[in-house]
Motif scaffolding. Sequence first.
Motif, PDB file in Angstrom:
ATOM      1  N   CYS A 196       0.820  -1.211   0.000  1.00  0.00           N
ATOM      2  CA  CYS A 196       0.000   0.000   0.000  1.00  0.00           C
ATOM      3  C   CYS A 196       0.857   1.265   0.000  1.00  0.00           C
ATOM      4  O   CYS A 196       0.579   2.220  -0.737  1.00  0.00           O
ATOM      5  CB  CYS A 196      -0.950  -0.005   1.196  1.00  0.00           C
ATOM      6  SG  CYS A 196      -2.199  -1.309   1.121  1.00  0.00           S
ATOM      7  N   VAL A 197       1.898   1.271   0.798  1.00  0.00           N
ATOM      8  CA  VAL A 197       2.795   2.435   0.833  1.00  0.00           C
ATOM      9  C   VAL A 197       3.557   2.555  -0.486  1.00  0.00           C
ATOM     10  O   VAL A 197       3.754   3.662  -1.006  1.00  0.00           O
ATOM     11  CB  VAL A 197       3.751   2.360   2.044  1.00  0.00           C
ATOM     12  CG1 VAL A 197       4.800   3.451   1.996  1.00  0.00           C
ATOM     13  CG2 VAL A 197       2.936   2.451   3.340  1.00  0.00           C
ATOM     14  N   ALA A 198       3.962   1.436  -1.062  1.00  0.00           N
ATOM     15  CA  ALA A 198       4.635   1.469  -2.370  1.00  0.00           C
ATOM     16  C   ALA A 198       3.712   2.033  -3.439  1.00  0.00           C
ATOM     17  O   ALA A 198       4.144   2.828  -4.291  1.00  0.00           O
ATOM     18  CB  ALA A 198       5.107   0.065  -2.757  1.00  0.00           C
ATOM     19  N   LEU A 199       2.434   1.647  -3.408  1.00  0.00           N
ATOM     20  CA  LEU A 199       1.473   2.191  -4.362  1.00  0.00           C
ATOM     21  C   LEU A 199       1.369   3.702  -4.209  1.00  0.00           C
ATOM     22  O   LEU A 199       1.353   4.436  -5.199  1.00  0.00           O
ATOM     23  CB  LEU A 199       0.096   1.542  -4.173  1.00  0.00           C
ATOM     24  CG  LEU A 199      -1.011   2.082  -5.069  1.00  0.00           C
ATOM     25  CD1 LEU A 199      -0.703   1.825  -6.537  1.00  0.00           C
ATOM     26  CD2 LEU A 199      -2.347   1.464  -4.679  1.00  0.00           C
ATOM     27  N   TYR A 200       1.325   4.169  -2.975  1.00  0.00           N
ATOM     28  CA  TYR A 200       1.305   5.624  -2.749  1.00  0.00           C
ATOM     29  C   TYR A 200       2.549   6.278  -3.332  1.00  0.00           C
ATOM     30  O   TYR A 200       2.464   7.319  -3.991  1.00  0.00           O
ATOM     31  CB  TYR A 200       1.177   5.951  -1.259  1.00  0.00           C
ATOM     32  CG  TYR A 200       1.308   7.427  -1.029  1.00  0.00           C
ATOM     33  CD1 TYR A 200       0.301   8.294  -1.437  1.00  0.00           C
ATOM     34  CD2 TYR A 200       2.457   7.967  -0.466  1.00  0.00           C
ATOM     35  CE1 TYR A 200       0.434   9.662  -1.274  1.00  0.00           C
ATOM     36  CE2 TYR A 200       2.589   9.331  -0.292  1.00  0.00           C
ATOM     37  CZ  TYR A 200       1.580  10.180  -0.700  1.00  0.00           C
ATOM     38  OH  TYR A 200       1.715  11.541  -0.548  1.00  0.00           O
ATOM     39  N   ASN A 201       3.704   5.659  -3.138  1.00  0.00           N
ATOM     40  CA  ASN A 201       4.942   6.222  -3.687  1.00  0.00           C
ATOM     41  C   ASN A 201       4.899   6.290  -5.212  1.00  0.00           C
ATOM     42  O   ASN A 201       5.432   7.229  -5.808  1.00  0.00           O
ATOM     43  CB  ASN A 201       6.156   5.430  -3.213  1.00  0.00           C
ATOM     44  CG  ASN A 201       6.490   5.716  -1.769  1.00  0.00           C
ATOM     45  OD1 ASN A 201       6.113   6.740  -1.216  1.00  0.00           O
ATOM     46  ND2 ASN A 201       7.185   4.796  -1.133  1.00  0.00           N
ATOM     47  N   VAL A 202       4.262   5.323  -5.840  1.00  0.00           N
ATOM     48  CA  VAL A 202       4.104   5.357  -7.296  1.00  0.00           C
ATOM     49  C   VAL A 202       3.262   6.567  -7.699  1.00  0.00           C
ATOM     50  O   VAL A 202       3.564   7.238  -8.691  1.00  0.00           O
ATOM     51  CB  VAL A 202       3.485   4.036  -7.811  1.00  0.00           C
ATOM     52  CG1 VAL A 202       3.039   4.154  -9.266  1.00  0.00           C
ATOM     53  CG2 VAL A 202       4.478   2.896  -7.653  1.00  0.00           C
ATOM     54  N   THR A 203       2.219   6.876  -6.919  1.00  0.00           N
ATOM     55  CA  THR A 203       1.402   8.051  -7.250  1.00  0.00           C
ATOM     56  C   THR A 203       2.192   9.348  -7.072  1.00  0.00           C
ATOM     57  O   THR A 203       2.000  10.292  -7.831  1.00  0.00           O
ATOM     58  CB  THR A 203       0.097   8.100  -6.428  1.00  0.00           C
ATOM     59  OG1 THR A 203       0.382   8.377  -5.058  1.00  0.00           O
ATOM     60  CG2 THR A 203      -0.707   6.821  -6.564  1.00  0.00           C
TER      61      THR A 203
END
Length: 128
Positions: free
Chosen positions: A12-19
């Motif tokens: 979930c945090v990695a997905l946020y970093n992608v955004t």
Amino acid sequence: MYPYASLATIACVALYNVTVLGVGAARRKHGVSAPATDGPPDFQVRLRVQMNTLEQLAVALPAIWLCAIWVGDGWAGLGGGAWFVGRALYARAYVAAPSKRGPGFILAMLATTAMLLAATLAAIAHLI
């Protein structure tokens, strides 16, 4: 030990970093210098994806961990995984056509709600 909740949190945090990276790329592409938050529609959409993800992350992370503690690691991993998939679908749809973002939003919101409800019921049961 909570390996599934941990992996879900990392995803979930990695997905946020992608955004976040998507907003940075859109800033460069469209010449939108910080701290500006207005620009062409492509930039605005990517910024909204990032901010909406951050807003939902603030609720999803506690939900994952409360679910892990009160219900079980596997259920928290499943719920966190569903949130991740929902938000990834949301982000992809929002960038392609903002009006199509609903299914991803609903999946992520249902995952968060299920984890919070399960944790709440388990905590209440512990008190009784």
